[in-house]
Enzyme design. Structure first.
Site, PDB file in Angstrom:
ATOM      1  N   LYS A   6       0.496  -1.186  -0.064  1.00  0.00           N
ATOM      2  CA  LYS A   6      -0.098  -0.126   0.220  1.00  0.00           C
ATOM      3  C   LYS A   6       0.675   1.255   0.005  1.00  0.00           C
ATOM      4  CE  LYS A   6      -4.260  -1.615   0.156  1.00  0.00           C
ATOM      5  NZ  LYS A   6      -5.022  -1.522  -1.244  1.00  0.00           N
ATOM      6  N   GLU A  57      -9.806   6.192   2.637  1.00  0.00           N
ATOM      7  CA  GLU A  57     -10.499   5.310   3.542  1.00  0.00           C
ATOM      8  C   GLU A  57      -9.720   3.722   3.752  1.00  0.00           C
ATOM      9  OE1 GLU A  57     -10.019   5.603   0.230  1.00  0.00           O
ATOM     10  OE2 GLU A  57      -9.295   3.556  -0.162  1.00  0.00           O
ATOM     11  N   SER A  89       1.744  -9.863  -0.868  1.00  0.00           N
ATOM     12  CA  SER A  89       1.445  -8.147  -0.999  1.00  0.00           C
ATOM     13  C   SER A  89       1.619  -7.770   0.744  1.00  0.00           C
ATOM     14  CB  SER A  89       0.093  -7.949  -1.318  1.00  0.00           C
ATOM     15  OG  SER A  89      -1.019  -8.718  -0.545  1.00  0.00           O
TER      16      SER A  89
END
Lengths: 397, 262
Positions: free
Chosen positions: A89, A111, A381
């Protein structure tokens, strides 16, 4: 065909289905982003941050014991779990935070569901001195307390969302409401490869560093490209990030893994591509894609053991890749995911995020069916520290 | 007279009377289905020129807390798009001719089917659609169906709208232009923004359609002052709040708002 087109369409998917008030902001963002894509100074600045702060390039690890255990294809892991703040991210958060500064805006909203994107955004904002407000469903705040605390430590304000199901989709609604209200001063730092154009494009580009690195690393390590690339798909940012660099390598299969929850027939899942009766083409949060919905077009609440995959729609480029036949999509259930999670811990010394464990679960099924000289590249990830509570509860149940 | 023509006629009549049109919004199913049908009737009887009939949606991202809570409650009581259409049919059976448009988010309309919506609209007398998450350059197929069926499709403009967006709305809006008075979501506010006069003047240089102003209008005083510069005023949240008390309370507020425009 180059996607997206000028209007943000990937074939029949994408577009801008948002209130008129924010359209000018999306136009501005599209303009600025198209300049920055080719702006060497901006790209160098981002690259320097990635090398000196994020910890890029992240390595590719050969999973020797997992490979031996499964007895088939060689398995390689792209280690986004080693990126700063614990997941891929940060790649997008840093990119968009730098872009926010270029636009001359000082206020960032985001968000978050599991909290990973919220933590990454709070991290990037702390680094670059931006005001940061994160919307998070009340239910998710309860489920992911450590991440709420992390975001607050990093200087972000976490605003609970108490409407609807009080989860990720409601947090996105609330972030859009904030953006509609404060659009002139605020950048909405959207965390996945969805939302109105140019977000799916921009997020893909910022995440494509994963695939570009991994492709070169595979060639370097093994002298060849992998036969299959596997990644989990929630909104779809880590998967599009690793797929993108391989899009023109026709011999490389791309496999996305959705959240199968309690199984497709249970109706409690987030496998948009696996359930044609409830996942139909529609619009949600600014984009046209497959959306899990009731016969009346109300958006359904989804279920997954991993909060990061627990979302009723999917990025428009995935819908396009699937309809084109370039990528295929499958799913892993909660139970399969928990098995894969434990397997990776014990055999490789890596605690994966539950999201990423979905991709591992697919590898467990796929590797034994392939010859020994085949190679699978998996995008790991994120790391799983954030999920320990969930896993402990699930294993004790 | 139905469809786009009826909407256009209403604005012409209001203009002839030298006043702005009064356009309330009210969602079906709040506080319950039966009461909401009575409220639609009460709104018509209070002198509404057009009624925007709300279709509850699970993810109302352009709405503030009042309409979110009301439509959420309506959904919990099982309200569907079909009920919303049936509510209008019922009001029509009661002999009410006031033009009505269905206002809702795009996804339930996609699920219903654009052609089916157009057919039923013509059968029962729904005069158009307002879709807050479908900007003027999206939803070509829905726009084509509505045009063919001669139904209205107002588009939105906002204080942030650029000259090119204003030109697009001027080209495409069918019936009227819905000017959002402030950047933000629906909900009652107490002041009238200073920039409104300038926004309206700018739109009028390129648009032939009447301009109705909404978002934030809650009192007869606000209605009167915006009514002096706009062709229509739209009131939602304040009436939805009154809806909790029933048709009579809605009638009284609507009547005061309507007469503030004379």
């Amino acid at each position: 065909m180059i996607v997206p087109d000028a209007r943000g369409y990937y074939g029949g998917f994408g577009g801008r289905f948002v209130p008129e008030t924010v359209i000018p902001a999306l136009e501005e963002l599209t303009d600025i982003y198209s300049q920055l894509q080719h702006d060497a100074e901006f790209q160098n600045e981002l690259d320097l941050l990635h090398r000196t702060y994020t910890g890029r390039p992240t390595p590719v690890s050969f999973a020797a014991r997992l490979t031996a255990h499964l007895g088939g294809a060689e398995i390689y892991l792209k280690r986004e779990d080693l990126a700063h703040s614990g997941a891929h991210k940060i790649n997008n958060a840093l990119g968009q935070a730098l872009l926010t500064k270029r636009m001359g805006k000082q206020r960032v909203i985001a968000e978050t569901g599991a909290g990973q994107h919220g933590v990454a955004t709070a991290t990037a904002c702390a680094l670059l001195g931006l005001e940061c407000i994160v919307y998070m469903g009340r239910v998710d705040m309860e489920r992911q307390k450590p991440n709420v605390f992390r975001m607050r430590l990093l200087g972000a304000e976490v605003r609970p969302v108490e409407s609807g199901s009080q989860t990720l989709k409601d947090a996105i609604n609330e972030a859009i409401r904030d953006w509609v209200t404060n659009v002139e001063t605020t950048h909405y730092l959207l965390g996945s490869a969805l939302g109105p154009h140019p977000y799916p494009l921009m997020v893909r580009d910022f995440q494509s560093v994963i695939g570009h690195e991994a492709r070169a690393q595979m060639l370097d390590l093994t002298g060849a490209l992998p036969n299959v690339v596997v990644a989990c798909v929630g909104g779809g940012s880590n998967s599009i990030g690793i797929f993108h660099a391989f899009r023109d390598d026709a011999e490389v299969k791309l496999v996305g893994v959705e959240a199968g929850g309690h199984g497709i027939t249970s109706g409690q899942h987030a496998a948009r591509f696996a359930d044609e009766t409830i996942a139909r083409i529609g619009t949600l949060h600014g984009t046209k894609s497959y959306v899990m919905q009731t016969p009346d077009g109300q958006i359904m609440e989804t279920h997954s053991i991993s909060a990061g995959l627990d979302y009723p729609s999917v990025g428009p480029e995935h819908a396009y890749l699937r309809d084109m036949g370039r990528a295929s999509y499958t799913y892993a259930t909660d139970a399969e995911t928990l098995e894969a999670f434990q397997l990776l811990c014990k055999l490789e010394g890596i605690i994966p995020a539950l999201e990423s464990a979905h991709a591992i679960a697919e590898v467990v099924k796929l590797a034994p069916t392939l010859p020994n000289d085949a190679m699978i590249l998996v995008n790991l990830s994120g790391r799983g520290d954030k999920d320990l509570d969930t896993v402990i509860k699930a294993l004790e149940a | 007279m139905h469809g786009l023509n009826s909407i256009q006629a209403v604005f012409e009549q209001a203009k002839a009377a030298n006043r702005a049109a009064f356009i309330p919004y009210y969602p079906v199913g709040y506080p319950d289905y039966t009461t909401s049908v009575d409220i639609l009737q009460a709104l018509a009887e209070a002198g509404s020129d057009i009624i925007e009939v709300g279709v509850p949606f699970s993810d109302p991202l352009a709405d503030g807390p009042t309409i979110q809570a009301a439509t959420q409650q309506a959904l919990e009581k099982g309200t569907t798009p079909h009920h919303c259409i049936e509510a209008i049919a019922e009001v029509r059976r009661r002999g009410i001719e006031t033009p009505m448009v269905l206002m809702g988010y795009l996804n339930p309309f996609i699920a219903y089917g654009f052609n089916q919506l157009a057919i039923e609209s013509q059968q029962i007398g729904i005069d158009g659609f307002i879709v807050p998450d479908m900007p003027a350059d999206e939803g070509e197929s829905f726009q084509a169906v509505l045009e063919k069926a001669d139904l209205a499709l107002p588009h939105f403009l906002a204080p942030t709208s650029s000259p090119s967006r204003i030109r697009l709305a001027a080209q495409k809006a069918r019936g009227y232009i819905y000017l959002v008075s402030v950047t933000g979501v629906t909900g009652a506010r107490t002041t009238v923004p200073d920039h409104l006069r300038k926004n309206i003047a700018e739109i009028r240089t390129v648009a032939q359609q009447p301009i109705a102003v909404g978002f934030g209008i809650s009192t007869p005083k606000q209605a009167a002052s915006i009514g002096e510069i706009a062709d229509g005023i739209i009131v939602g949240s304040a009436l939805v709040k009154a809806g909790a008390e029933g048709p009579q309370a809605v009638y009284q507020l609507a009547h005061r708002l309507r007469h503030a425009l004379d």
